[in-house]
Design an enzyme around this catalytic site. Structure first.
Site, PDB file in Angstrom:
ATOM      1  N   LEU A  84      50.131  10.065 118.112  1.00  0.00           N
ATOM      2  CA  LEU A  84      49.021   9.333 118.022  1.00  0.00           C
ATOM      3  C   LEU A  84      48.119   9.612 119.379  1.00  0.00           C
ATOM      4  CD1 LEU A  84      50.342   5.829 117.041  1.00  0.00           C
ATOM      5  CD2 LEU A  84      49.419   7.376 115.458  1.00  0.00           C
ATOM      6  N   ASP A  85      46.802   9.642 119.203  1.00  0.00           N
ATOM      7  CA  ASP A  85      45.883   9.910 120.400  1.00  0.00           C
ATOM      8  C   ASP A  85      46.337   8.766 121.394  1.00  0.00           C
ATOM      9  OD1 ASP A  85      44.800  11.798 118.721  1.00  0.00           O
ATOM     10  OD2 ASP A  85      43.076  10.954 118.243  1.00  0.00           O
ATOM     11  N   ARG A  86      45.977   9.112 122.692  1.00  0.00           N
ATOM     12  CA  ARG A  86      45.955   8.158 123.569  1.00  0.00           C
ATOM     13  C   ARG A  86      45.265   6.937 123.361  1.00  0.00           C
ATOM     14  NH1 ARG A  86      45.529   9.781 129.778  1.00  0.00           N
ATOM     15  NH2 ARG A  86      46.515   7.820 130.904  1.00  0.00           N
ATOM     16  N   THR A  88      44.521   5.582 120.575  1.00  0.00           N
ATOM     17  CA  THR A  88      44.983   4.871 119.219  1.00  0.00           C
ATOM     18  C   THR A  88      46.177   4.119 119.500  1.00  0.00           C
ATOM     19  OG1 THR A  88      43.946   6.915 118.152  1.00  0.00           O
ATOM     20  CG2 THR A  88      45.255   5.268 116.700  1.00  0.00           C
TER      21      THR A  88
END
Length: 306
Positions: A84-86, A88
């Site tokens: 997951l993106d930082r 998110t």
């Protein structure tokens, strides 16, 4: 710093000063057995390390927990199966052996039965661009020089694009923002952010995709649901962590007087740069229209801020 300006993103500096748990975000374990672990990753925490970074990651936290419990070994430790993106938040899974990692990654598209996201996006300025209640965004993605995904002007350039498909449905359409539920048919980097932005719906708090509101002081993207068949026991498992309640309340209310995010406040940026150097900041050179025309739309946005 001897008069040298070390660039710090305006949004990062804002979080350092205003996010109470900055760098100390709490990660919750939702499920764990001998083969897998499922967590709730908070916004602001990297999933895994990247070269040169010393930031705290979900992988690091899991390893520390396992060492404390005495269950960590070179063969039994967290292995990445997705990310997951930082910024998110949401449900995320790790394998606990290399063999399970291989099995999960080889069968990801068949073993995962449900993967849902929730997001708050700004409504398009052009009323003719309003998305329907549900549908599919089927547009290829490319990467710019900052490794951010975006929808190129020429989607037929197969040499530099990858296929990307995002299903969406509107949970609530407000006066200024919309709460979406989304699922990925393909899992490309920045896919939801790039796809919605390309339709005129940048996610709230998304500096990289030119959002103009930041009501939650974070990216408004949350991995809400992950359901899958256990790779070893074949038991069906489902994990759900709802997005913050304030997201729906905010969309229902509408933001009639949004505050300008700090990354769009040029005076605030100038003062911030001033505080990070012992001498007056050197203004960045302005690019010509011809130079900007050769940049992708995200890079252009950054250049126009200077």
């Amino acid at each position: 710093m001897n008069g040298t300006f070390h660039h710090v993103k305006a949004s990062t500096q804002y979080k350092r000063e205003h996010k109470s748990d900055y760098g100390r975000e709490r990660m919750d374990i939702l499920y764990e057995d001998a083969n897998i672990v499922v967590i709730h990753k908070p916004s602001g925490m990297l999933s895994v390390p990247y070269p040169g970074s010393k930031a705290r990651t979900a992988l690091d936290v899991l390893e520390k927990i396992m060492r404390t419990k005495g269950t960590y070994s070179s063969a039994h430790r967290p292995f990445t199966v997705h990310r997951l993106d930082r910024d998110t938040s949401g449900v995320m899974m790790f394998a606990l052996t290399e063999a399970v990692q291989t099995k999960v990654m080889d069968s990801w598209h068949t073993m995962v039965t449900e993967r849902l996201y929730r997001a708050v996006a700004e409504n398009p300025r052009n009323p003719k661009k309003i998305l329907p209640v549900s549908g599919l965004i089927d547009l290829p993605l490319a990467k710019n020089s900052h490794h951010l995904g975006y929808v190129p002007h020429d989607p037929h350039d197969k040499n530099r694009t990858v296929e990307a498909r995002t299903y969406f449905s509107v949970v609530f359409r407000g006066a200024t923002h919309t709460l979406f539920e989304l699922s990925l048919d393909t899992g490309k980097k920045n896919q939801i952010r790039a796809h919605l932005s390309s339709q005129g719906y940048p996610l709230a708090g998304d500096e990289n995709y030119r959002a103009r509101t930041d009501p939650f002081h974070r990216l408004a993207l949350h991995a809400r649901t992950l359901a899958f068949v256990h790779p070893i026991t074949h038991e069906p498992l489902r994990f759900e962590v709802p997005e913050p309640e304030e997201w729906l309340l905010y969309v229902q209310r509408g933001d009639r007087h949004p505050q300008t995010p700090i990354w769009f406040d040029r005076e605030a940026q100038r003062q911030m740069r001033q505080s990070y150097t012992n001498s007056s900041p050197v203004p960045a050179p302005r690019l010509s229209r011809k130079q900007r025309s050769k940049m992708d739309f995200i890079a252009q946005a950054h250049a126009l801020q200077k």
